[in-house]
Design a protein around this motif. Structure first.
Motif, PDB file in Angstrom:
ATOM      1  N   THR A  14     -11.699  -8.739  -1.035  1.00 44.80           N
ATOM      2  CA  THR A  14     -10.548  -7.835  -1.215  1.00 44.80           C
ATOM      3  C   THR A  14      -9.654  -8.266  -2.045  1.00 44.80           C
ATOM      4  OG1 THR A  14      -9.720  -8.236   0.770  1.00 44.80           O
ATOM      5  CG2 THR A  14     -11.753  -6.585   0.754  1.00 44.80           C
ATOM      6  N   THR A  15      -8.657  -7.351  -2.277  1.00 41.23           N
ATOM      7  CA  THR A  15      -7.386  -7.708  -3.170  1.00 41.23           C
ATOM      8  C   THR A  15      -6.538  -8.372  -1.961  1.00 41.23           C
ATOM      9  OG1 THR A  15      -6.528  -5.598  -2.768  1.00 41.23           O
ATOM     10  CG2 THR A  15      -7.539  -6.110  -4.918  1.00 41.23           C
ATOM     11  N   ALA A  16      -6.549  -8.077  -0.924  1.00 38.06           N
ATOM     12  CA  ALA A  16      -5.909  -8.677   0.303  1.00 38.06           C
ATOM     13  C   ALA A  16      -6.317 -10.102   0.656  1.00 38.06           C
ATOM     14  CB  ALA A  16      -5.934  -7.883   1.713  1.00 38.06           C
ATOM     15  N   ASP A  17      -7.508 -10.501   0.618  1.00 39.43           N
ATOM     16  CA  ASP A  17      -8.289 -11.692   0.518  1.00 39.43           C
ATOM     17  C   ASP A  17      -7.500 -12.808  -0.765  1.00 39.43           C
ATOM     18  OD1 ASP A  17      -9.644 -14.184   1.014  1.00 39.43           O
ATOM     19  OD2 ASP A  17     -11.242 -13.215   0.077  1.00 39.43           O
ATOM     20  N   ILE A  18      -7.696 -11.954  -2.042  1.00 37.51           N
ATOM     21  CA  ILE A  18      -7.369 -12.787  -3.243  1.00 37.51           C
ATOM     22  C   ILE A  18      -5.577 -13.025  -3.171  1.00 37.51           C
ATOM     23  CG2 ILE A  18      -6.883 -12.463  -5.625  1.00 37.51           C
ATOM     24  CD1 ILE A  18      -9.593 -10.841  -5.442  1.00 37.51           C
ATOM     25  N   ALA A  19      -5.088 -12.118  -2.744  1.00 42.79           N
ATOM     26  CA  ALA A  19      -3.247 -12.208  -2.537  1.00 42.79           C
ATOM     27  C   ALA A  19      -3.234 -13.398  -1.505  1.00 42.79           C
ATOM     28  CB  ALA A  19      -2.868 -11.047  -2.223  1.00 42.79           C
TER      29      ALA A  19
ATOM     30  N   SER B   3      -1.540  11.095  -1.652  1.00 39.27           N
ATOM     31  CA  SER B   3      -2.257  11.324  -2.738  1.00 39.27           C
ATOM     32  C   SER B   3      -1.473  11.975  -3.918  1.00 39.27           C
ATOM     33  CB  SER B   3      -3.373  12.394  -2.274  1.00 39.27           C
ATOM     34  OG  SER B   3      -3.085  13.529  -1.874  1.00 39.27           O
ATOM     35  N   THR B   4      -0.415  12.279  -3.797  1.00 38.64           N
ATOM     36  CA  THR B   4       0.311  12.928  -5.045  1.00 38.64           C
ATOM     37  C   THR B   4       1.832  12.153  -5.000  1.00 38.64           C
ATOM     38  OG1 THR B   4       1.702  14.468  -3.420  1.00 38.64           O
ATOM     39  CG2 THR B   4      -0.401  15.015  -4.483  1.00 38.64           C
ATOM     40  N   ASP B   5       2.261  12.174  -6.203  1.00 40.50           N
ATOM     41  CA  ASP B   5       3.513  11.218  -6.801  1.00 40.50           C
ATOM     42  C   ASP B   5       3.135   9.978  -6.479  1.00 40.50           C
ATOM     43  OD1 ASP B   5       4.995  13.727  -7.532  1.00 40.50           O
ATOM     44  OD2 ASP B   5       5.362  13.977  -5.205  1.00 40.50           O
ATOM     45  N   ILE B   6       1.977   9.393  -6.873  1.00 37.71           N
ATOM     46  CA  ILE B   6       1.614   8.153  -6.788  1.00 37.71           C
ATOM     47  C   ILE B   6       2.227   7.147  -7.906  1.00 37.71           C
ATOM     48  CG2 ILE B   6      -0.550   6.433  -6.813  1.00 37.71           C
ATOM     49  CD1 ILE B   6      -2.170   8.894  -6.064  1.00 37.71           C
ATOM     50  N   ASP B   7       2.768   6.102  -7.270  1.00 39.76           N
ATOM     51  CA  ASP B   7       3.525   5.032  -8.088  1.00 39.76           C
ATOM     52  C   ASP B   7       2.267   4.257  -8.971  1.00 39.76           C
ATOM     53  OD1 ASP B   7       5.010   3.080  -9.361  1.00 39.76           O
ATOM     54  OD2 ASP B   7       5.720   2.142  -7.842  1.00 39.76           O
ATOM     55  N   THR B   8       2.136   4.349 -10.383  1.00 35.59           N
ATOM     56  CA  THR B   8       1.208   3.850 -11.103  1.00 35.59           C
ATOM     57  C   THR B   8       1.656   2.519 -11.668  1.00 35.59           C
ATOM     58  OG1 THR B   8       1.953   5.066 -13.117  1.00 35.59           O
ATOM     59  CG2 THR B   8       0.092   6.203 -11.732  1.00 35.59           C
ATOM     60  N   ASN B   9       2.922   2.000 -11.244  1.00 32.22           N
ATOM     61  CA  ASN B   9       3.438   0.499 -11.760  1.00 32.22           C
ATOM     62  C   ASN B   9       2.903  -0.341 -10.952  1.00 32.22           C
ATOM     63  OD1 ASN B   9       4.670  -1.416 -13.179  1.00 32.22           O
ATOM     64  ND2 ASN B   9       6.602  -1.304 -11.813  1.00 32.22           N
ATOM     65  N   LEU B  10       1.726  -0.898 -11.532  1.00 29.20           N
ATOM     66  CA  LEU B  10       0.936  -1.801 -10.795  1.00 29.20           C
ATOM     67  C   LEU B  10       1.788  -3.158 -10.291  1.00 29.20           C
ATOM     68  CD1 LEU B  10      -2.644  -1.997 -12.424  1.00 29.20           C
ATOM     69  CD2 LEU B  10      -1.884  -0.613 -10.548  1.00 29.20           C
ATOM     70  N   VAL B  11       1.748  -3.668  -9.229  1.00 25.00           N
ATOM     71  CA  VAL B  11       2.190  -4.994  -8.795  1.00 25.00           C
ATOM     72  C   VAL B  11       1.260  -5.644  -7.754  1.00 25.00           C
ATOM     73  CG1 VAL B  11       4.089  -6.130  -7.484  1.00 25.00           C
ATOM     74  CG2 VAL B  11       4.639  -3.790  -8.606  1.00 25.00           C
ATOM     75  N   VAL B  12       0.475  -6.497  -8.464  1.00 26.17           N
ATOM     76  CA  VAL B  12      -0.709  -7.066  -8.006  1.00 26.17           C
ATOM     77  C   VAL B  12      -0.690  -8.393  -7.846  1.00 26.17           C
ATOM     78  CG1 VAL B  12      -3.387  -7.087  -8.063  1.00 26.17           C
ATOM     79  CG2 VAL B  12      -2.159  -5.306  -8.748  1.00 26.17           C
ATOM     80  N   ILE B  13      -1.017  -9.209  -6.901  1.00 25.73           N
ATOM     81  CA  ILE B  13      -1.039 -10.634  -6.635  1.00 25.73           C
ATOM     82  C   ILE B  13      -2.417 -11.025  -6.789  1.00 25.73           C
ATOM     83  CG2 ILE B  13      -0.494 -12.546  -5.104  1.00 25.73           C
ATOM     84  CD1 ILE B  13       1.464 -10.565  -3.455  1.00 25.73           C
ATOM     85  N   GLU B  14      -2.692 -11.654  -8.038  1.00 22.44           N
ATOM     86  CA  GLU B  14      -4.299 -12.022  -8.275  1.00 22.44           C
ATOM     87  C   GLU B  14      -3.983 -13.437  -9.233  1.00 22.44           C
ATOM     88  OE1 GLU B  14      -5.949  -8.817  -9.990  1.00 22.44           O
ATOM     89  OE2 GLU B  14      -5.017  -9.170 -11.983  1.00 22.44           O
TER      90      GLU B  14
END
Length: 276
Positions: free
Chosen positions: A154-159, A265-276
């Motif tokens: 998962t992204t949590a595992d990867i991060a 489910s609304t006003d979702i922040d689409t600025n990705l901040v991902v640790i990968e």
């Protein structure tokens, strides 16, 4: 020479006619439209509470299940769920075992390169969960000398692996096939902490408020989308239209309130901040 050219021309014309007759008004053949049979086939890992899991009657329930059914209704098709383990879910999609994945799939730059991902339908980020009878872990470096549970791949595992390497933190990361096993290990004190999606963390804390606490800030911003195969951009466009309708008419808000007690489910922040 002329006869050969004439035969070649006739063959080309026949091939063109076959291609044209096989095309729909949208420029796709019926075989290329995953929804042409009136069914959307969905890959899902059914061990990820409260997003997708089995109840005591072995019924498939959760936020994503309600969302997928609402999405299908908006599209005028029926759902067909196929359960698959998370570590094989993307391979199954590429092998055309199902049309899409609706299984808490975080939108990340790497996944956007490999798949056609929809617009987000629920906010998400990863957090650390601690037991209340232990010192809460607020930042990743406070995991020094501890054990941390994560669902494999998962992204949590990867991060967690990335932060461990980047920060030089001596933390043992234990991999689990599902979050049920990870939280059971946390409850049984076989591990010290868990790293997972905020929605999952909130659910487990709500179920056991005297046992667990979300102890860290949200470490990433990786909202969740529907995953289709890279070539299926037309399908993704159709999904995006339906997702927006479900957001605008309040259906997604209702589903979010049911499972999270708040609107994610609304006003979702689409600025990705991902640790990968």
């Amino acid at each position: 020479m002329k006869r050969k050219l004439l035969g070649l021309s006739l063959a080309m014309m026949m091939l063109l006619a076959l291609v044209l007759t096989g095309c729909s008004s949208g420029g796709q053949t019926a075989e290329e439209d995953p929804l042409a049979d009136g069914v959307i086939s969905i890959g899902v890992d059914d061990t990820y509470l409260p997003m997708e899991f089995r109840n005591d009657q072995n019924e498939l329930i959760g936020f994503d299940i309600d969302f997928a059914n609402a999405l299908a209704a908006e599209l005028g098709v029926t759902t067909e769920f196929q359960t698959v383990s998370w570590d094989g879910i993307f391979n199954g999609l590429n092998a055309k075992q199902y049309d899409v994945i609706v299984s808490s799939t975080s939108i990340t730059p790497d996944r956007q390169k490999a798949f056609s991902m929809s617009d987000p339908y629920v906010a998400n980020g990863i957090v650390i969960v601690s037991r209340k009878d232990a010192t809460p872990v607020v930042t990743f470096d406070q995991l020094e000398g501890k054990t941390l549970g994560a669902q494999i791949e998962t992204t949590a595992d990867i991060a967690a692996e990335k932060l461990k390497a980047d920060q030089g933190v001596n933390v043992e990361i234990k991999k689990f096939d599902g979050m049920l096993d990870a939280f059971a290990a946390l409850q049984g004190k076989q591990i010290d902490n868990v790293i997972t999606d905020i929605g999952v963390a909130m659910y487990y804390v709500a179920q056991n408020p005297d046992l667990y606490i979300v102890s860290s800030d949200v470490l990433t911003n990786e909202p969740i989308g529907v995953t289709a195969r890279l070539a299926d951009t037309g399908l993704t466009d159709t999904l995006n239209t339906a997702i927006k309708t479900l957001q605008d008419n309040g259906t997604l808000t209702e589903i979010s309130m049911k499972w999270f007690g708040k609107d994610m489910s609304t006003d979702i922040d689409t600025n990705l901040v991902v640790i990968e």
